[in-house]
Design a protein around this motif. Structure first.
Motif, PDB file in Angstrom:
ATOM      1  N   ILE A 396       5.885   5.301   2.131  1.00 39.28           N
ATOM      2  CA  ILE A 396       4.976   6.459   2.215  1.00 39.28           C
ATOM      3  C   ILE A 396       5.641   7.694   1.612  1.00 39.28           C
ATOM      4  CG2 ILE A 396       3.814   8.008   3.821  1.00 39.28           C
ATOM      5  CD1 ILE A 396       3.334   5.647   5.659  1.00 39.28           C
ATOM      6  N   THR A 397       6.935   7.882   1.906  1.00 41.46           N
ATOM      7  CA  THR A 397       7.648   9.026   1.334  1.00 41.46           C
ATOM      8  C   THR A 397       7.665   8.966  -0.187  1.00 41.46           C
ATOM      9  OG1 THR A 397       9.046   9.156   3.304  1.00 41.46           O
ATOM     10  CG2 THR A 397       9.831  10.271   1.322  1.00 41.46           C
ATOM     11  N   GLY A 398       7.902   7.763  -0.732  1.00 39.84           N
ATOM     12  CA  GLY A 398       7.897   7.614  -2.186  1.00 39.84           C
ATOM     13  C   GLY A 398       6.549   7.923  -2.804  1.00 39.84           C
ATOM     14  N   MET A 399       5.468   7.489  -2.147  1.00 33.25           N
ATOM     15  CA  MET A 399       4.131   7.789  -2.646  1.00 33.25           C
ATOM     16  C   MET A 399       3.895   9.298  -2.678  1.00 33.25           C
ATOM     17  SD  MET A 399       2.227   4.796  -0.450  1.00 33.25           S
ATOM     18  CE  MET A 399       0.555   5.313  -0.769  1.00 33.25           C
ATOM     19  N   ARG A 400       4.277   9.977  -1.594  1.00 32.82           N
ATOM     20  CA  ARG A 400       4.073  11.427  -1.527  1.00 32.82           C
ATOM     21  C   ARG A 400       4.902  12.161  -2.568  1.00 32.82           C
ATOM     22  NH1 ARG A 400       4.223  11.705   5.074  1.00 32.82           N
ATOM     23  NH2 ARG A 400       1.978  11.452   5.441  1.00 32.82           N
ATOM     24  N   GLU A 401       6.148  11.733  -2.746  1.00 29.95           N
ATOM     25  CA  GLU A 401       7.018  12.412  -3.704  1.00 29.95           C
ATOM     26  C   GLU A 401       6.523  12.218  -5.134  1.00 29.95           C
ATOM     27  OE1 GLU A 401       9.535  14.489  -3.259  1.00 29.95           O
ATOM     28  OE2 GLU A 401       9.063  14.426  -1.128  1.00 29.95           O
ATOM     29  N   ARG A 402       6.035  11.026  -5.463  1.00 30.17           N
ATOM     30  CA  ARG A 402       5.489  10.796  -6.809  1.00 30.17           C
ATOM     31  C   ARG A 402       4.320  11.735  -7.082  1.00 30.17           C
ATOM     32  NH1 ARG A 402       6.848   6.358  -9.854  1.00 30.17           N
ATOM     33  NH2 ARG A 402       8.150   4.750  -8.854  1.00 30.17           N
ATOM     34  N   ALA A 403       3.425  11.865  -6.081  1.00 28.57           N
ATOM     35  CA  ALA A 403       2.266  12.739  -6.268  1.00 28.57           C
ATOM     36  C   ALA A 403       2.691  14.204  -6.305  1.00 28.57           C
ATOM     37  CB  ALA A 403       1.253  12.500  -5.146  1.00 28.57           C
ATOM     38  N   PHE A 404       3.596  14.604  -5.411  1.00 26.62           N
ATOM     39  CA  PHE A 404       4.022  16.000  -5.345  1.00 26.62           C
ATOM     40  C   PHE A 404       4.708  16.449  -6.633  1.00 26.62           C
ATOM     41  CE2 PHE A 404       6.873  19.465  -4.246  1.00 26.62           C
ATOM     42  CZ  PHE A 404       6.051  20.289  -3.495  1.00 26.62           C
ATOM     43  N   ALA A 405       5.465  15.544  -7.251  1.00 25.58           N
ATOM     44  CA  ALA A 405       6.159  15.889  -8.490  1.00 25.58           C
ATOM     45  C   ALA A 405       5.185  16.266  -9.600  1.00 25.58           C
ATOM     46  CB  ALA A 405       7.040  14.724  -8.935  1.00 25.58           C
ATOM     47  N   LEU A 406       3.947  15.810  -9.503  1.00 26.23           N
ATOM     48  CA  LEU A 406       2.926  16.124 -10.513  1.00 26.23           C
ATOM     49  C   LEU A 406       1.899  17.115  -9.995  1.00 26.23           C
ATOM     50  CD1 LEU A 406       2.367  12.513 -11.904  1.00 26.23           C
ATOM     51  CD2 LEU A 406       3.692  14.359 -12.938  1.00 26.23           C
ATOM     52  N   GLY A 407       2.223  17.808  -8.893  1.00 24.75           N
ATOM     53  CA  GLY A 407       1.313  18.808  -8.352  1.00 24.75           C
ATOM     54  C   GLY A 407       0.181  18.221  -7.526  1.00 24.75           C
ATOM     55  N   GLY A 408       0.321  16.986  -7.086  1.00 24.58           N
ATOM     56  CA  GLY A 408      -0.738  16.334  -6.313  1.00 24.58           C
ATOM     57  C   GLY A 408      -0.342  16.132  -4.870  1.00 24.58           C
ATOM     58  N   ARG A 409      -1.139  15.366  -4.165  1.00 22.94           N
ATOM     59  CA  ARG A 409      -0.862  15.088  -2.761  1.00 22.94           C
ATOM     60  C   ARG A 409      -1.406  13.714  -2.388  1.00 22.94           C
ATOM     61  NH1 ARG A 409      -5.444  18.365  -2.702  1.00 22.94           N
ATOM     62  NH2 ARG A 409      -7.158  17.636  -1.373  1.00 22.94           N
ATOM     63  N   VAL A 410      -0.842  13.153  -1.341  1.00 26.11           N
ATOM     64  CA  VAL A 410      -1.271  11.859  -0.805  1.00 26.11           C
ATOM     65  C   VAL A 410      -1.605  12.048   0.663  1.00 26.11           C
ATOM     66  CG1 VAL A 410      -0.596   9.490  -0.280  1.00 26.11           C
ATOM     67  CG2 VAL A 410       0.124  10.539  -2.434  1.00 26.11           C
ATOM     68  N   ARG A 411      -2.776  11.593   1.047  1.00 26.37           N
ATOM     69  CA  ARG A 411      -3.194  11.663   2.456  1.00 26.37           C
ATOM     70  C   ARG A 411      -3.440  10.250   2.949  1.00 26.37           C
ATOM     71  NH1 ARG A 411      -8.624  12.857   4.878  1.00 26.37           N
ATOM     72  NH2 ARG A 411      -8.245  13.362   7.057  1.00 26.37           N
ATOM     73  N   ILE A 412      -2.816   9.900   4.072  1.00 24.45           N
ATOM     74  CA  ILE A 412      -2.935   8.566   4.661  1.00 24.45           C
ATOM     75  C   ILE A 412      -3.432   8.730   6.091  1.00 24.45           C
ATOM     76  CG2 ILE A 412      -1.732   6.426   5.220  1.00 24.45           C
ATOM     77  CD1 ILE A 412       0.356   7.186   3.127  1.00 24.45           C
ATOM     78  N   CYS A 413      -4.506   8.032   6.454  1.00 23.90           N
ATOM     79  CA  CYS A 413      -5.067   8.191   7.785  1.00 23.90           C
ATOM     80  C   CYS A 413      -5.808   6.918   8.180  1.00 23.90           C
ATOM     81  CB  CYS A 413      -6.006   9.394   7.854  1.00 23.90           C
ATOM     82  SG  CYS A 413      -7.408   9.296   6.717  1.00 23.90           S
ATOM     83  N   ARG A 414      -6.166   6.864   9.448  1.00 25.07           N
ATOM     84  CA  ARG A 414      -6.954   5.746   9.961  1.00 25.07           C
ATOM     85  C   ARG A 414      -8.417   5.955   9.584  1.00 25.07           C
ATOM     86  NH1 ARG A 414      -6.543   2.118  14.470  1.00 25.07           N
ATOM     87  NH2 ARG A 414      -4.514   3.040  14.983  1.00 25.07           N
ATOM     88  N   SER A 415      -9.076   4.879   9.162  1.00 23.51           N
ATOM     89  CA  SER A 415     -10.482   4.955   8.790  1.00 23.51           C
ATOM     90  C   SER A 415     -11.349   5.101  10.037  1.00 23.51           C
ATOM     91  CB  SER A 415     -10.901   3.702   8.020  1.00 23.51           C
ATOM     92  OG  SER A 415     -12.288   3.708   7.767  1.00 23.51           O
ATOM     93  N   LEU A 416     -12.528   5.726   9.879  1.00 28.06           N
ATOM     94  CA  LEU A 416     -13.443   5.889  11.013  1.00 28.06           C
ATOM     95  C   LEU A 416     -13.943   4.546  11.510  1.00 28.06           C
ATOM     96  CD1 LEU A 416     -15.545   8.967   9.824  1.00 28.06           C
ATOM     97  CD2 LEU A 416     -13.671   8.931  11.478  1.00 28.06           C
ATOM     98  N   GLN A 417     -14.148   3.598  10.598  1.00 29.61           N
ATOM     99  CA  GLN A 417     -14.619   2.268  11.018  1.00 29.61           C
ATOM    100  C   GLN A 417     -13.432   1.423  11.491  1.00 29.61           C
ATOM    101  OE1 GLN A 417     -15.500   3.633   8.028  1.00 29.61           O
ATOM    102  NE2 GLN A 417     -17.593   4.222   8.580  1.00 29.61           N
ATOM    103  N   ALA A 418     -12.575   1.077  10.592  1.00 29.32           N
ATOM    104  CA  ALA A 418     -11.378   0.291  10.916  1.00 29.32           C
ATOM    105  C   ALA A 418     -10.478   0.289   9.698  1.00 29.32           C
ATOM    106  CB  ALA A 418     -11.754  -1.141  11.308  1.00 29.32           C
ATOM    107  N   GLY A 419      -9.191   0.122   9.925  1.00 21.46           N
ATOM    108  CA  GLY A 419      -8.270   0.033   8.811  1.00 21.46           C
ATOM    109  C   GLY A 419      -7.665   1.372   8.437  1.00 21.46           C
ATOM    110  N   THR A 420      -7.117   1.410   7.221  1.00 21.59           N
ATOM    111  CA  THR A 420      -6.370   2.566   6.733  1.00 21.59           C
ATOM    112  C   THR A 420      -6.959   3.031   5.410  1.00 21.59           C
ATOM    113  OG1 THR A 420      -4.357   1.757   7.801  1.00 21.59           O
ATOM    114  CG2 THR A 420      -4.077   3.399   6.064  1.00 21.59           C
ATOM    115  N   VAL A 421      -6.909   4.342   5.185  1.00 21.98           N
ATOM    116  CA  VAL A 421      -7.383   4.937   3.938  1.00 21.98           C
ATOM    117  C   VAL A 421      -6.230   5.705   3.297  1.00 21.98           C
ATOM    118  CG1 VAL A 421      -9.043   6.486   2.841  1.00 21.98           C
ATOM    119  CG2 VAL A 421      -9.714   5.160   4.852  1.00 21.98           C
ATOM    120  N   VAL A 422      -5.969   5.432   2.029  1.00 21.50           N
ATOM    121  CA  VAL A 422      -4.976   6.172   1.248  1.00 21.50           C
ATOM    122  C   VAL A 422      -5.733   6.951   0.180  1.00 21.50           C
ATOM    123  CG1 VAL A 422      -2.959   6.034  -0.250  1.00 21.50           C
ATOM    124  CG2 VAL A 422      -3.213   4.423   1.659  1.00 21.50           C
TER     125      VAL A 422
END
Length: 433
Positions: A396-422
């Motif tokens: 997860i840290t690597g995903m965030r750092e890759r996005a941050f280096a290009l001015g972006g962001r990564v949000r990871i959370c639990r889905s309202l129905q079930a599972g995970t959303v990236v």
């Protein structure tokens, strides 16, 4: 034994206190005392036959004063004395409280000052005067800023109207940075002043700036290392594919020609056939390793085709259904952007395999407001808040750092129905630093 007369004394004291607290009752008591005393005097003078005496007026006055003196002491002088004693006691208590408050304010390491509505400094504690010097009846703009008139951005009126503000100020006088909290202070006369708490945060700001600079350097180094690793992986992939692949292909052709040449020798044909199978497996392994190092499709056909290919490979390798919906207006993105999105997608799929227990994955990639938006959703058990905040999760840290280096962001959370959303947002015109 001592007599237990305390309740009687307390009752009498309560009656007197009630009498002293009521002007009407007090006046009535004095009037009754005067009337009773006059009646007693008249009875005494009448009894001794002194009513017609030439000095009966003097005797009347003397006897009236003698009879009224205790009543006057009890009903007039005692309440006045009690009132004066209470007032002196209240003044002493008030002075003690003021002294205590002054000691408390002077013990506070932060500066404290009270500014009136006409911008005069009414009070300043010792921490403030040690930092900026004595007040000497100056206004706040003279004392703090050395200005001849009020500051154009002064918020005194808003504070006196009931608002509170927290703001930072770099003083030209001391060269230090201060955090200031302004809040209204309602005086007993109904006039509102401004109470200001002034805290020196220069060291904290310097530490924060140094920490921010350190983080920027670490992120820059991380981005450089990622780009260097991608370049190295690309070079190794190309070497393996071009050099080793060509050698194996040549060997495979040579072995095939040997099989044709010695087709009459059955024992040699079988060995040659086994060698051909081994060589074919080696070629397949080389292709797989080369693709894992750096998919050539990412450089040749672009990000969209690479995402579709990776989704198919993931479904083929794991048996987990992976649908994709890609809506891109263009396919020619920068190398850093395409690499970052593709690697984040790969890491999201890896997390699905390792942690989610999902049976279905849905992928969407689109352009939205000059940003690339990648959304990966699974129907697994769902990520927890503790897992999202876990700094030990390198994926997860690597995903965030890759996005941050290009001015972006990564949000990871639990889905309202079930599972995970990236959810990944990266500006399209970004470039690695």
């Amino acid at each position: 034994m001592a007599r237990k007369d305390t309740p009687t004394n307390d009752t009498s004291s309560n009656h007197l206190e009630r009498l002293y607290c009521s002007p009407v009752l007090l006046i009535a008591a004095v009037a009754v005392s005067v009337f009773v005393s006059e009646v007693v005097v008249m009875v005494v003078l009448s009894h001794f036959g002194l009513l017609d005496h030439p000095i009966h007026h003097i005797l009347d006055s003397l006897m009236l004063v003698a009879l009224l003196f205790p009543a006057l002491i009890l009903l007039v002088f005692r309440p006045v004395n009690l009132h004066l004693a209470q007032r002196r006691r209240a003044e002493k208590e008030l002075a003690a409280e003021r002294n205590k408050l002054t000691h408390i304010l002077n013990a506070i390491p932060a500066g404290v000052c009270i500014v009136s509505q006409n911008r005069k400094i009414e009070y300043a504690n010792s921490a403030l005067t040690e930092e900026f010097g004595p007040v000497a009846g100056r206004t706040c703009f003279e004392y703090f800023h050395g200005r001849p008139d009020a500051c154009p951005d002064c918020q005194l009126d808003e504070v006196c109207a009931g608002k509170s503000y927290t703001w930072e100020w770099l003083s030209e006088k001391t060269g230090k940075t201060y955090e200031i909290f302004d809040t209204p202070l309602h005086n007993t006369d109904g006039i509102t002043a401004r109470l200001s708490l002034v805290r020196n945060i220069t060291a904290r700001k310097q530490a924060a700036d140094e920490l921010r600079a350190s983080r920027e350097r670490l992120r820059s180094l991380s981005g450089h290392l990622q780009r260097a690793r991608e370049e190295e992986r690309t070079a190794v992939s190309r070497e393996i594919h071009d050099e080793l692949g060509q050698v194996l292909a040549t060997v495979q052709l040579g072995v095939s020609s040997l099989a044709e040449e010695y087709r009459d020798h059955q024992h040699l044909v079988k060995k040659i056939t086994d060698m051909e199978l081994l060589i074919a497996g080696a070629i397949s392994t080389v292709q797989r390793i080369s693709t894992q190092l750096r998919p050539s499709i990412l450089d040749e056909l672009g990000l969209a085709e690479a995402i579709e290919w990776q989704a198919r490979e993931f479904e083929k390798r794991t048996g987990i259904g992976c649908s994709h919906d890609i809506l891109l207006l263009e396919t020619n993105f920068s190398r850093d952007l395409a690499t970052a999105v593709f690697r984040i997608f790969q890491e999201a799929l890896t997390n699905v395999i390792r942690h989610s227990g999902a049976t279905r994955v849905r992928v969407s990639l689109e352009e939205r407001n000059d940003r690339l938006v990648l959304i990966v959703t699974d129907n697994g058990r769902g990520i927890t808040a503790e897992q999202v905040r876990d700094n030990g999760s390198l994926g997860i840290t690597g995903m965030r750092e890759r996005a941050f280096a290009l001015g972006g962001r990564v949000r990871i959370c639990r889905s309202l129905q079930a599972g995970t959303v990236v959810i990944v947002h990266i500006p399209i015109n970004s470039s690695g630093g």
